[in-house]
Design a protein around this motif. Structure first.
Motif, short mmCIF file in Angstrom:
data_model
loop_
_atom_site.label_atom_id
_atom_site.label_comp_id
_atom_site.label_asym_id
_atom_site.label_seq_id
_atom_site.Cartn_x
_atom_site.Cartn_y
_atom_site.Cartn_z
N ASN A 37 0.82 -1.21 0.00
CA ASN A 37 0.00 0.00 0.00
C ASN A 37 0.86 1.27 0.00
O ASN A 37 1.74 1.44 0.84
N CYS A 38 0.57 2.17 -0.93
CA CYS A 38 1.44 3.35 -1.08
C CYS A 38 1.25 4.37 0.03
O CYS A 38 2.07 5.26 0.22
N TRP A 39 0.16 4.29 0.80
CA TRP A 39 -0.05 5.23 1.91
C TRP A 39 0.63 4.77 3.19
O TRP A 39 0.67 5.49 4.18
N CYS A 40 1.13 3.52 3.14
CA CYS A 40 1.81 2.99 4.31
C CYS A 40 3.31 2.96 4.03
O CYS A 40 3.74 2.40 3.03
N ILE A 41 4.08 3.60 4.89
CA ILE A 41 5.51 3.72 4.65
C ILE A 41 6.21 2.41 4.99
O ILE A 41 6.13 1.94 6.12
N GLN A 42 6.89 1.85 4.00
CA GLN A 42 7.66 0.63 4.23
C GLN A 42 9.07 1.05 4.70
O GLN A 42 9.57 2.07 4.29
N GLU A 43 9.67 0.26 5.51
CA GLU A 43 11.02 0.51 6.05
C GLU A 43 11.17 1.97 6.53
O GLU A 43 12.03 2.72 6.04
N PRO A 44 10.34 2.38 7.47
CA PRO A 44 10.35 3.80 7.88
C PRO A 44 11.68 4.26 8.46
O PRO A 44 12.00 5.45 8.41
N GLU A 45 12.48 3.32 8.99
CA GLU A 45 13.77 3.74 9.60
C GLU A 45 14.70 4.34 8.54
O GLU A 45 15.57 5.15 8.88
#
Ligand code: SAH
Length: 220
Positions: A16-24
């Motif tokens: 999902n593009c609204w959910c940030i993957q690998e936020p670190e």
């Protein structure tokens, strides 16, 4: 917030593009996600995200980030955001304990904690989002003049939070034990899902706002 586990929710979130993957990987670079330098406000334990969606619609000049640990809960928020996209809102699936891995020193302008899990057993006190341990984390990521706003209907958790604040370098700017009857603090109040649920069964809502003590002393 607990929901029946939705099979495939982790996979759906990962795409999902609204959910940030690998936020670190975005630590110190959140402005790049939003492509502007607007202030960043976060809600830790956002549930399905209704509160942040309302705020994001009202305040396009502020960037909002919602944090939630459960995939099934977060997925509901993402589905709503897909129906009504908001450029100034993103979600992250993560444990709040990791917050300093994801946000840099003073990267956040405001933190909302709404109806956080109470963790009633003493031995779990450090897991409460208003424990000294969490305040130390907020002390790093929050701008010096930043504020934290906390709402709950849980009186024990509220009392605990007030005690933790007394022990710390935070200043209690204002508080109420019945938000909906407090003529000043209720102004502009946006109800969260839990707030609607608990106030509808007659529970008074407690709210407090804190900022840095040093900051206050300098102003006075
Ligand atoms: N803020 C929403 C939901 C409150 S329920 C509202 O007011 O309606 C608390 C939410 O916080 C739950 O969805 C729970 O999964 C999430 N949560 C609790 N502890 C967390 C943690 N340590 N990290 C991330 N999310 C957490």
């Amino acid at each position: 917030m607990r929901l029946r586990n939705i099979p495939g929710s982790r996979e759906a979130i990962a795409k999902n593009c609204w959910c940030i993957q690998e936020p670190e990987k975005l630590k110190g670079k959140w402005s790049a996600v939003f492509q502007n330098n607007h202030p960043i406000h976060i809600e830790i334990g956002m549930g399905k995200g209704k509160f942040l969606m309302t705020l994001a619609k009202q305040n396009p000049q502020i960037n909002y980030i919602g944090i939630e640990k459960y995939s099934s809960v977060l997925l509901r928020g993402l589905q709503k955001l897909e129906e009504e996209p908001l450029e100034n809102l993103r979600f992250i699936r993560m444990e709040a304990e990791m917050i300093c891995d994801v946000f840099d020193k003073e990267e956040v302008d405001k933190i909302y904690l709404n109806f956080s899990d109470p963790w009633p057993k003493d031995r779990h006190a450090k897991r409460r989002l208003t424990s000294c341990q969490f305040f130390s984390r907020y002390n790093i990521i929050l701008k010096k003049e930043g504020t934290i706003e906390f709402k709950t209907d849980n009186v024990d958790l509220f009392n605990f939070s007030l005690e933790e604040i007394k022990k710390s370098n935070w200043h209690l700017d204002s508080f109420t034990r019945d938000l909906h009857k407090d003529s000043i603090m209720k102004q502009g109040n946006i109800m969260t899902e839990y707030e609607e649920r608990f106030s509808s069964i007659g529970n008074p809502i407690c709210k407090l706002i804190v900022s840095r003590k040093n900051n206050k002393e300098k102003i006075l």
